[in-house]
Design a protein around this motif. Sequence first.
Motif, mmCIF file in Angstrom:
data_model
loop_
_atom_site.group_PDB
_atom_site.id
_atom_site.type_symbol
_atom_site.label_atom_id
_atom_site.label_comp_id
_atom_site.label_asym_id
_atom_site.label_seq_id
_atom_site.Cartn_x
_atom_site.Cartn_y
_atom_site.Cartn_z
ATOM 1 N N THR A 320 0.819 -1.216 0.000
ATOM 2 C CA THR A 320 0.000 0.000 0.000
ATOM 3 C C THR A 320 0.848 1.257 0.000
ATOM 4 O OG1 THR A 320 -0.136 -0.028 2.420
ATOM 5 C CG2 THR A 320 -1.871 -1.163 1.205
ATOM 6 N N ALA A 321 2.132 1.129 0.367
ATOM 7 C CA ALA A 321 3.017 2.289 0.429
ATOM 8 C C ALA A 321 4.418 1.890 -0.017
ATOM 9 C CB ALA A 321 3.064 2.866 1.836
ATOM 10 N N VAL A 322 5.061 2.800 -0.712
ATOM 11 C CA VAL A 322 6.419 2.582 -1.218
ATOM 12 C C VAL A 322 7.226 3.855 -0.999
ATOM 13 C CG1 VAL A 322 7.802 2.214 -3.288
ATOM 14 C CG2 VAL A 322 5.783 0.875 -2.936
ATOM 15 N N ASP A 323 8.468 3.693 -0.575
ATOM 16 C CA ASP A 323 9.405 4.812 -0.466
ATOM 17 C C ASP A 323 10.436 4.692 -1.583
ATOM 18 O OD1 ASP A 323 8.294 6.015 1.774
ATOM 19 O OD2 ASP A 323 9.405 4.729 3.149
ATOM 20 N N LEU A 324 10.567 5.774 -2.356
ATOM 21 C CA LEU A 324 11.559 5.830 -3.430
ATOM 22 C C LEU A 324 12.565 6.918 -3.077
ATOM 23 C CD1 LEU A 324 12.607 5.130 -6.298
ATOM 24 C CD2 LEU A 324 11.008 6.843 -7.186
ATOM 25 N N ASP A 325 13.807 6.528 -2.806
ATOM 26 C CA ASP A 325 14.847 7.474 -2.396
ATOM 27 C C ASP A 325 15.994 7.436 -3.388
ATOM 28 O OD1 ASP A 325 13.289 7.863 -0.170
ATOM 29 O OD2 ASP A 325 14.506 6.620 1.148
ATOM 30 N N LEU A 326 16.515 8.606 -3.688
ATOM 31 C CA LEU A 326 17.710 8.724 -4.518
ATOM 32 C C LEU A 326 18.614 9.764 -3.871
ATOM 33 C CD1 LEU A 326 19.114 7.846 -7.200
ATOM 34 C CD2 LEU A 326 18.181 9.939 -8.208
ATOM 35 N N ALA A 327 19.839 9.355 -3.539
ATOM 36 C CA ALA A 327 20.753 10.254 -2.845
ATOM 37 C C ALA A 327 22.187 9.907 -3.223
ATOM 38 C CB ALA A 327 20.563 10.159 -1.331
ATOM 39 N N VAL A 328 23.076 10.840 -2.954
ATOM 40 C CA VAL A 328 24.514 10.617 -3.120
ATOM 41 C C VAL A 328 25.111 10.420 -1.737
ATOM 42 C CG1 VAL A 328 26.688 11.546 -3.969
ATOM 43 C CG2 VAL A 328 24.572 12.006 -5.218
ATOM 44 N N THR A 329 25.652 9.225 -1.491
ATOM 45 C CA THR A 329 26.205 8.882 -0.191
ATOM 46 C C THR A 329 27.600 8.322 -0.364
ATOM 47 O OG1 THR A 329 23.976 8.320 0.592
ATOM 48 C CG2 THR A 329 25.833 7.540 1.915
ATOM 49 N N ASP A 330 28.568 8.930 0.329
ATOM 50 C CA ASP A 330 29.966 8.472 0.277
ATOM 51 C C ASP A 330 30.474 8.369 -1.155
ATOM 52 O OD1 ASP A 330 30.001 8.276 3.043
ATOM 53 O OD2 ASP A 330 29.327 6.199 3.035
ATOM 54 N N GLY A 331 30.109 9.342 -1.970
ATOM 55 C CA GLY A 331 30.600 9.373 -3.343
ATOM 56 C C GLY A 331 29.927 8.414 -4.289
ATOM 57 N N ARG A 332 28.811 7.796 -3.881
ATOM 58 C CA ARG A 332 28.078 6.872 -4.740
ATOM 59 C C ARG A 332 26.617 7.277 -4.801
ATOM 60 N NH1 ARG A 332 30.885 2.284 -5.970
ATOM 61 N NH2 ARG A 332 29.000 1.119 -6.474
ATOM 62 N N ILE A 333 25.998 7.003 -5.943
ATOM 63 C CA ILE A 333 24.570 7.260 -6.110
ATOM 64 C C ILE A 333 23.811 6.049 -5.576
ATOM 65 C CG2 ILE A 333 22.734 7.720 -7.760
ATOM 66 C CD1 ILE A 333 24.849 8.920 -9.617
ATOM 67 N N VAL A 334 22.915 6.283 -4.628
ATOM 68 C CA VAL A 334 22.207 5.191 -3.966
ATOM 69 C C VAL A 334 20.709 5.323 -4.233
ATOM 70 C CG1 VAL A 334 21.711 4.035 -1.785
ATOM 71 C CG2 VAL A 334 23.962 5.067 -2.168
ATOM 72 N N LEU A 335 20.141 4.286 -4.845
ATOM 73 C CA LEU A 335 18.701 4.207 -5.105
ATOM 74 C C LEU A 335 18.106 3.184 -4.145
ATOM 75 C CD1 LEU A 335 16.179 4.786 -6.965
ATOM 76 C CD2 LEU A 335 16.914 2.777 -8.277
ATOM 77 N N THR A 336 17.087 3.607 -3.403
ATOM 78 C CA THR A 336 16.450 2.721 -2.427
ATOM 79 C C THR A 336 14.951 2.674 -2.695
ATOM 80 O OG1 THR A 336 18.090 3.329 -0.752
ATOM 81 C CG2 THR A 336 16.095 2.225 0.016
ATOM 82 N N VAL A 337 14.419 1.468 -2.806
ATOM 83 C CA VAL A 337 12.979 1.260 -2.970
ATOM 84 C C VAL A 337 12.539 0.301 -1.868
ATOM 85 C CG1 VAL A 337 11.141 0.414 -4.466
ATOM 86 C CG2 VAL A 337 13.086 1.639 -5.461
#
Length: 392
Positions: A320-337
């Motif tokens: 029913t719910a989804v979190d979509l995150d995109l960030a730059v962490t420690d010099g890497r692009i991190v996509l979290t679903v």
Amino acid sequence: MPHDERTGILRRHTREAVRATAVLRLPLVGLMALLGTAVQVSHWQPFVFTVLLIVYGVLSLIWLVVVFTVDLGPWSGWTFTVVDVVAVVSLCVASGGATALLLPVFFLLPISVAFQYRPGLTAVVGLCTAVGYQIVWVVYSKRDDTVGFPDEVYLYFGFLLWLAAATTALSYVLVRRSATVAALLDIRRRLVAESMNAEQRERRQLAEHLHDGPLQSVLVARMDVEEVRETHPNVILDAAETTLRDAASQLRSTVTTLHPQVLAQLGLTAALRELADFHSRRDVEVTTHIEEVVHPEGEELIYQVARELLTNVTKHAGATAVDLDLAVTDGRIVLTVADDGGGFDLSVVSERVAQGHIGLASHLVRVENAGGTFDITSTPGAGTTVVASFPT
């Protein structure tokens, strides 16, 4: 493979070898303590031996904690090896000199560094070990004029030199094999990248063909039907107009899937937000936390991974719910679903690949071949979290 990435692989291998050596060192200290109690030779210095062994054991324990808690640099491969050589020579002198039972420990020193992918260090340690053995005999012979230098001293010295050469050769072979594996991985990565680029070009061409051909024809036919409806309204024309409208919508969706125009025109951030809005209209609340990321070489791959993950959530997760995150962490692009759906057993992934369901698996391979990582955390009944990281 980029030089920095190859250096990073060798550094990881060295760190693993240092950790393994740190773990094995403590049982060796224990065995040396047992051997010390069995020594019955002249010039035995039990107090000095005990103090040295305790200091060596404490330092070994501290080093073990350090190597597992701190990311050490390349110097970690030789730092404690110096302590090993000094400690073994000192303990052998204190335990009665060259006739002590601890002399076989000398043979273990070159072996302890042979797996650190550093042939030069292995050669130096092996040579220092052989010289250290000779120093013990010099000390003992000077302390007792009746001992001298028996023939077996030179024989053991020769064995130690041979061991130094053998372990150096072993370390050299390991380095060469590691370089060969790295080169093969580099070739594999380039082949996959070329294959992906070819696929992307074909997808763009197909999208352009559908957009400029069939989609335009359907739109023109729909306009013609609408004009006729204005003058001759009837049910058949209404149905035809509806069918043409649905066909145009499906073609637009296919074109967007093949090559999202918003990604090409406005960039990754806007494309991900539009993707989230699209899935929000499917009874799934999508919450986004998207940083502004500019990565022209990898934007299409990141977008495809996000689309695959969100599609899987809406089709299979029952969320029913989804979190979509995109960030730059420690010099890497991190996509979290992350979703609150039913989750699944991770072992099912390999089974579904065997059955031909390779959507998620193919993206995993693409991410890894692009130098990224792909981690899935899921428990049945507790949702799923997927974290994909990409080099900047």
